[in-house]
Design a protein around this motif. Structure first.
Motif, PDB file in Angstrom:
ATOM      1  N   ALA A 364     -19.825   4.330  -5.868  1.00  0.00           N
ATOM      2  CA  ALA A 364     -20.476   5.765  -5.433  1.00  0.00           C
ATOM      3  C   ALA A 364     -21.420   5.545  -4.120  1.00  0.00           C
ATOM      4  N   PHE A 365     -22.347   4.191  -4.412  1.00  0.00           N
ATOM      5  CA  PHE A 365     -23.148   4.141  -3.605  1.00  0.00           C
ATOM      6  C   PHE A 365     -22.664   3.467  -1.914  1.00  0.00           C
ATOM      7  N   ILE A 366     -21.787   2.773  -2.249  1.00  0.00           N
ATOM      8  CA  ILE A 366     -20.979   2.058  -1.147  1.00  0.00           C
ATOM      9  C   ILE A 366     -20.104   2.884  -0.477  1.00  0.00           C
ATOM     10  N   SER A 389     -13.968  11.548   0.880  1.00  0.00           N
ATOM     11  CA  SER A 389     -15.299  12.185   0.778  1.00  0.00           C
ATOM     12  C   SER A 389     -15.748  12.476  -0.746  1.00  0.00           C
ATOM     13  N   ASP A 390     -14.807  12.973  -1.502  1.00  0.00           N
ATOM     14  CA  ASP A 390     -15.192  13.309  -2.594  1.00  0.00           C
ATOM     15  C   ASP A 390     -15.564  12.232  -3.716  1.00  0.00           C
ATOM     16  N   TYR A 391     -15.426  11.143  -3.281  1.00  0.00           N
ATOM     17  CA  TYR A 391     -15.672  10.131  -4.214  1.00  0.00           C
ATOM     18  C   TYR A 391     -17.053   9.465  -4.063  1.00  0.00           C
ATOM     19  N   ILE A 392     -18.136  10.221  -3.687  1.00  0.00           N
ATOM     20  CA  ILE A 392     -19.348  10.155  -3.977  1.00  0.00           C
ATOM     21  C   ILE A 392     -19.799  10.929  -5.353  1.00  0.00           C
ATOM     22  N   LEU A 402     -15.216  15.123 -19.959  1.00  0.00           N
ATOM     23  CA  LEU A 402     -15.465  14.318 -18.717  1.00  0.00           C
ATOM     24  C   LEU A 402     -15.658  15.270 -17.642  1.00  0.00           C
ATOM     25  N   VAL A 403     -16.739  15.149 -16.769  1.00  0.00           N
ATOM     26  CA  VAL A 403     -16.904  16.185 -15.802  1.00  0.00           C
ATOM     27  C   VAL A 403     -17.412  15.065 -14.593  1.00  0.00           C
ATOM     28  N   PHE A 404     -17.414  15.577 -13.485  1.00  0.00           N
ATOM     29  CA  PHE A 404     -17.663  14.814 -12.295  1.00  0.00           C
ATOM     30  C   PHE A 404     -19.000  15.492 -11.643  1.00  0.00           C
ATOM     31  N   LYS A 405     -19.950  14.774 -11.321  1.00  0.00           N
ATOM     32  CA  LYS A 405     -20.892  15.412 -10.491  1.00  0.00           C
ATOM     33  C   LYS A 405     -21.522  14.462  -9.165  1.00  0.00           C
ATOM     34  N   LYS A 406     -22.152  14.989  -8.451  1.00  0.00           N
ATOM     35  CA  LYS A 406     -22.815  14.281  -7.200  1.00  0.00           C
ATOM     36  C   LYS A 406     -23.983  13.305  -7.775  1.00  0.00           C
ATOM     37  N   GLY A 407     -23.722  11.978  -7.560  1.00  0.00           N
ATOM     38  CA  GLY A 407     -24.564  11.030  -8.115  1.00  0.00           C
ATOM     39  C   GLY A 407     -25.980  10.608  -7.244  1.00  0.00           C
TER      40      GLY A 407
END
Length: 632
Positions: A364-366, A389-392, A402-407
């Motif tokens: 996510a950082f890279i 772009s959503d892979y952050i 399972l949920v996905f959040k902005k890191g």
């Protein structure tokens, strides 16, 4: 100008220019590929094209409920293609995955079948052994085996279970030839950290010096490679995982989660459900032929350079691109390397391992840093969200879901990860070397600046074992460029020569300047000794490396990208090409079964592959690349 997806950041000029050049170079072969994929697409279940007899064979072993669903011709059927075996630590966790996948897919009203297995060999096991000469060829064999699994035409999407060196590239190549299907790659994750990498390297060097015995070496290796999961150094296997994520074929944040982490099964279940949503039977059809295009290939190269990944991918990315009708070459890598900085230090480029990399901010950082700098195509498609772009986003478990959040996208350890404005080095971790010897690749991320330029006399070897013995016997006692030839794909299958790393490192530690030039490979674990590898043309193909003699001076300059044999053209014209009894490498350990591959394999810069997709267009591209390199 292009923009980086919904971040609306202008794309770096060089990234834009390289991408446009690839698009132009590939316009005919890519168009042919997309026509083939369009022809294969259907808005009905693929199994509907089968006769009753075909279909009955296809679901004969299924349970009654699955048979009813498959008869209904309304819901997708998902293929599972796996590289599972229980000898190799990286693939052992896949044993339970088919049952997990089937249950998750069935929860959506769809079905999944185990379509087939592919072989999985480990370069760590075959390193320095005869079996290593089958390693590179196993990639194309895996692609063929996967194609057989999918050839039954029972499937509307596919999940690929693979981790290591040649396995993932082979699976991707196969997936792209079934490009009308949505495909998601499902990782299993790295093993937990063992002994520190510097301690492992120390014991290896002591063994190479004869100062410790095999018992101490085996103890150290066993403490390093100690459980299920991928090896934790940043070699080809873990570079594969980075590539699958940055090219949009993994779920975000899934590459480096340990096999026994609770979130790992949740990620597998999510991927299983997600692929059913991407089939042509739904409203969000996203076949892999649309996900992998010129933008995602450039993104993969950028990720490779930014993380200092495996040199093997200067072969694999070319072969993967070719399977999608996209023509790339080493000049593309070289130009991108000038603008993509090195953001990661992971062993062998530093002391951290991939678990530390993941904890420090990971992918996510890279991706966030490269997007913000305009070094990625943020609008490239992906299997999650709308685009890369959503892979952050990062995965978390909340209320057992399972949920996905902005890191939080900042480095938690700047010894491991750094932002674009504070890189470890301004250019990427790979460099292309050119000169009268030909073209080759060098991994600079682990080589200290003071070792990147060497001019010294050559010592010529036809075997990695002979060079290792020369190092052990103190026969290299002055600055030396060691030349190991007849190691290329046409000669003996282009084995990795990673066994040489501790021996050459010991010579370097004595205060001598030493380098390696070879038409073979090193590995994703290429270390601190400068190594010009993948040299093409190779010796058996008439390359100038076959005319090098002991005492010739060779200049290797990784700063300017030069590799020159400092012998006059008049003298070289008089010299015959050296020969070698390579037939001894063509028998035993199954090598006699791969003669057709040796005869038909392409050169290193063409991906070292037997496949000739869109052959006419490819040859025109190769000729243009040759003319371009001569005029530089």
């Amino acid at each position: 100008m292009s923009t980086s997806g919904n971040q609306n950041i202008a794309l770096n000029k060089t990234v834009h220019q390289v991408t446009q050049r690839i698009i132009e170079r590939s316009k005919h072969s890519r168009a042919d590929y997309l026509k083939q994929m369009a022809k294969a697409k259907t808005d009905k279940p693929n199994r509907s094209a089968l006769s009753c007899g075909n279909l009955a064979h296809g679901y004969a072993a299924c349970g009654m409920q699955e048979k009813q669903v498959l008869k209904g011709m309304e819901s997708p059927n998902i293929a599972i293609v796996s590289a599972y075996n229980d000898m190799l630590s990286a693939h052992q966790p896949y044993k339970e995955y088919p049952d997990i996948i089937k249950a998750a897919v069935q929860s959506t009203g769809a079905t999944a079948q185990f379509a087939g297995g592919v072989p999985a060999m480990c370069d760590g096991v075959t390193q320095g052994q005869d079996g290593m000469e089958l390693s590179l060829f196993s990639r194309d064999l895996i692609a063929q085996a996967s194609a057989i699994a999918l050839s039954h035409n029972m499937f509307d999407g596919a999940l690929f279970l693979g981790i290591c060196d040649k396995i993932v590239p082979g699976l991707v190549m196969s997936a792209l030839r079934f490009g009308q299907l949505p495909c998601i790659f499902v990782p299993a994750g790295p093993m937990h950290s063992g002994i520190p990498n510097d301690e492992k390297a120390r014991v290896r060097k002591l063994f190479a010096e004869g100062k410790v015995g095999r018992d101490k070496l085996l103890e150290a290796e066993s403490q390093s490679y100690h459980s299920a999961g991928t090896c934790t150094f940043y070699g080809t296997a873990n570079t594969n995982q980075m590539l699958m994520e940055i090219m949009g074929l993994h779920l975000p944040g899934s590459s480096f989660v340990n096999p026994d982490a609770p979130i790992r099964q949740k990620l597998t279940e999510y991927a299983s459900v997600r692929v059913t949503q991407l089939t042509a039977l739904g409203k969000n059809y996203r076949p892999i032929c649309d996900v992998i295009d010129e933008r995602s290939i450039v993104n993969g190269i950028a990720g490779l350079l930014a993380t200092g990944g495996s040199t093997n991918h200067t072969l694999h990315i070319i072969a993967i691109a070719k399977a999608a009708g996209i023509q790339i070459n080493w000049d593309d890598f070289s130009e991108l390397s000038k603008v993509v900085p090195l953001l990661a230090r992971v062993y062998p480029n530093g002391q951290a391992d991939v678990n530390h990399f993941h904890a420090a901010g990971g992918m996510a950082f890279i991706i966030s840093e490269l997007l913000a700098a305009g070094l990625l195509h943020g609008d490239a498609k992906a299997v999650y969200g709308d685009s890369i772009s959503d892979y952050i986003d990062e995965p978390f478990i909340e209320a057992d879901k399972l949920v996905f959040k902005k890191g939080e996208h900042h480095s938690k350890d700047k010894d491991v990860l750094r932002p674009v404005l504070e890189p470890f080095q301004l250019e990427g971790g790979l460099q292309i070397l050119k000169g009268n010897l030909g073209r080759s690749v060098i991994k600079t991320s682990a080589v200290k600046p003071e070792h990147r330029i060497i001019e010294a006399e050559a010592k010529v070897f036809h075997s990695q074992h002979d060079l290792a013995a020369a190092c052990q016997n103190n026969e290299i006692n002055s600055d030396t460029v060691a030349v190991v030839r007849f190691q290329g794909p046409k000669a003996i299958g282009m084995p990795e020569l990673h066994k040489l790393t501790p021996y050459l490192a010991n010579v370097q530690d004595k205060g001598l300047n030493v380098a390696l030039v070879t038409d073979g490979r090193m590995s994703g674990a290429s270390g601190k000794v400068p190594a010009a590898i993948h040299l093409t043309p190779e010796a058996v193909d008439g390359g100038l490396i076959a005319k090098v003699q002991n005492g010739d001076r060779i200049l290797m300059n990784a700063e300017t990208g030069e590799l020159t044999l400092m012998v006059s053209e008049e003298e070289l014209a008089k010299r015959p090409l050296a020969t070698e009894n390579i037939e001894q490498h063509h028998f035993g350990m199954g090598r006699e079964m791969y003669q057709l591959m040796r005869q038909n394999v392409s050169g290193a810069e063409q991906g070292a592959t037997i496949f000739q997709f869109n052959d006419t267009t490819e040859k025109a591209s190769q000729q243009a690349s040759t003319i371009s390199s001569k005029t530089r």
